[in-house]
Design a protein around this motif. Structure first.
Motif, PDB file in Angstrom:
ATOM      1  N   GLU A 276      51.131  -7.304 -40.576  1.00  0.00           N
ATOM      2  CA  GLU A 276      51.217  -8.425 -39.649  1.00  0.00           C
ATOM      3  C   GLU A 276      52.657  -8.638 -39.176  1.00  0.00           C
ATOM      4  O   GLU A 276      52.897  -8.936 -37.996  1.00  0.00           O
TER       5      GLU A 276
ATOM      6  N   ARG B 199      39.764 -10.399 -39.165  1.00  0.00           N
ATOM      7  CA  ARG B 199      40.564  -9.184 -39.393  1.00  0.00           C
ATOM      8  C   ARG B 199      40.233  -8.499 -40.713  1.00  0.00           C
ATOM      9  O   ARG B 199      40.561  -7.322 -40.886  1.00  0.00           O
TER      10      ARG B 199
ATOM     11  N   ASP C 205      47.911  -4.276 -34.662  1.00  0.00           N
ATOM     12  CA  ASP C 205      46.568  -4.780 -34.365  1.00  0.00           C
ATOM     13  C   ASP C 205      45.598  -4.016 -35.261  1.00  0.00           C
ATOM     14  O   ASP C 205      45.273  -2.855 -34.986  1.00  0.00           O
ATOM     15  N   TYR C 206      45.155  -4.644 -36.336  1.00  0.00           N
ATOM     16  CA  TYR C 206      44.358  -3.929 -37.335  1.00  0.00           C
ATOM     17  C   TYR C 206      43.096  -4.721 -37.673  1.00  0.00           C
ATOM     18  O   TYR C 206      42.975  -5.915 -37.403  1.00  0.00           O
ATOM     19  N   ARG C 207      42.169  -4.010 -38.293  1.00  0.00           N
ATOM     20  CA  ARG C 207      40.993  -4.609 -38.927  1.00  0.00           C
ATOM     21  C   ARG C 207      40.812  -3.885 -40.252  1.00  0.00           C
ATOM     22  O   ARG C 207      40.768  -2.650 -40.289  1.00  0.00           O
TER      23      ARG C 207
END
Length: 396
Positions: free
Chosen positions: A208, A237, A213-215
């Motif tokens: 972060e 997320r 930009d992650y999941r």
């Protein structure tokens, strides 16, 4: 035919393990043997030391050991598990329990199946390597440790195992646009020991801070799930799928961009092999196991320094910026790297190894440690405390 009856032509094989029905790779392999050994002319039985009975496994006996159980009671359960059925080969899928029960299985050949480079393995091999007639090892480093412990061992008594995977024939590779968001997966036991999921919240904080930009998706269950859910509360997320199987399992895995490990030690994780078969990019700590070897073969960047979350976050940050051409190349390498792990090949190879060891003369064995008279009346807990006291008294 009842579970204790066997075809006359079949090789009788008894597999011993601490667990059978759980989430780990060892358990997955044991269940695969339960389902398919008969097709290879192997009459298999399974003793599971530390699990309570589970339905649906007619050739397995779950002995339900507890710390308060005496050694004498445990030996009675082992001896009475399959009355009248005598194995030709005993396969230890654990280094635990050998001194307590091995005398109950004469004159069977012994095979030690080493699934993981667990802490203390070198010390354990100082004895176990001299009690077995053959060895199955899931990666080269473990095989090297066996040969160091018993250098006179003939190479034909050691099998380098390629763990079996059985992906669907129509398994698609990831088809989503890369990194939209970057979908990261964790598959396996949600536990502190070995898997070190306690490192993941810090990793998330670093991702972060880097603006990734992650999941993050967890596939599996374990004692630290509730703790992780509390520490990672953003359900947009972070997703917890729980334990899945079959089509649902493969659909989730094949939707990931990368699979990550933060473990202290591993063998060759089956989850890693299955994800690679789906074109998922493996990220693994460099701990000298099969897992980091496979990751490095796909791309050297993917085997990061063990325990270094700064380095792991940097790897993920770089992955998020990869051009489509590199992504496609690495995905293709991942798929190609695991082609040799087809379950049919494993079953035939392992069955051949069992037959081979059964046909060889037994190796010379060092005597197993003897227990003082009356010790079998002690519980496992009391025995462990006594052994710990002896080690402290000797200054070990």
């Amino acid at each position: 035919m009842t579970p204790t009856e066997s075809p006359r032509s079949s090789l009788k094989v008894l597999s011993l393990g601490t667990q059978f029905a759980g989430l780990g790779g060892v358990e997955s392999v044991l269940r695969s043997h339960h389902e398919t050994d008969a097709d290879q002319g192997i009459d298999s039985r399974f003793l599971v030391f530390w699990e309570d009975p589970a339905p649906g496994w007619p050739h397995a006996r779950f002995l339900g050991f507890r710390d308060g159980l005496s050694i004498r009671q445990a030996r009675q359960r082992v001896a009475g598990a399959f009355p009248g059925w005598k194995p030709d080969v005993v396969v230890y899928h654990t280094t635990w329990g050998w001194p307590y029960f091995d005398d109950l299985f004469p004159p069977a050949r012994r095979i030690l199946y080493l699934h993981s480079d667990t802490p203390g393995l070198d010390e354990q091999l100082q004895t176990r390597a001299h009690w077995a007639d053959g060895f199955a090892c899931v990666n080269d480093r473990i095989a090297e440790r066996v040969m160091q412990a018993r250098p006179e061992l003939s190479p034909d008594r050691l099998l380098r195992v390629l763990y079996p995977i059985d992906p669907p024939a129509d398994l698609p590779g990831p088809v989503r646009p890369w990194g939209s968001p970057l979908r990261l997966g964790f598959c396996g036991r949600l536990a502190h020991e070995q898997k070190r999921v306690d490192r993941i919240p810090e990793l998330v904080s670093r991702l972060e801070a880097a603006g990734i930009d992650y999941r993050l998706e967890f596939l599996g269950d374990g004692p630290e799930r509730s703790w992780l859910e509390t520490r990672l509360p953003d359900r947009k997320r972070v997703v917890f799928h729980g334990r899945k199987s079959g089509v649902e399992y493969w659909n989730i895995v094949s939707s990931w961009d990368a699979l990550l490990f933060v473990s202290d030690y591993e063998g060759t994780p089956i989850a890693l092999l299955e994800a690679m078969a789906a074109g998922v990019i493996p990220i693994h700590p460099a701990i000298g196991s099969g897992g980091d070897r496979y990751a490095a073969d796909v791309d050297p960047l993917l085997a990061y320094p063990a325990g270094d979350l700064t380095a792991l976050a940097a790897v993920i940050t770089e992955l998020a910026r990869w051009p489509a051409s590199r992504v496609e190349t690495v995905r293709r390498r991942a798929v190609d790297r695991v082609h040799g792990h087809a379950s049919a090949v494993y079953r035939a190879t392992f069955a051949g190894f069992l037959q081979h060891i059964a046909g060889l003369p037994p190796l010379p064995r060092r005597p197993l440690p003897t227990r003082p008279p009356g010790m079998d009346w002690l519980s496992f807990r009391a025995t462990r405390r006594l052994m710990d006291w002896r080690r402290r008294w000797k200054g070990l």
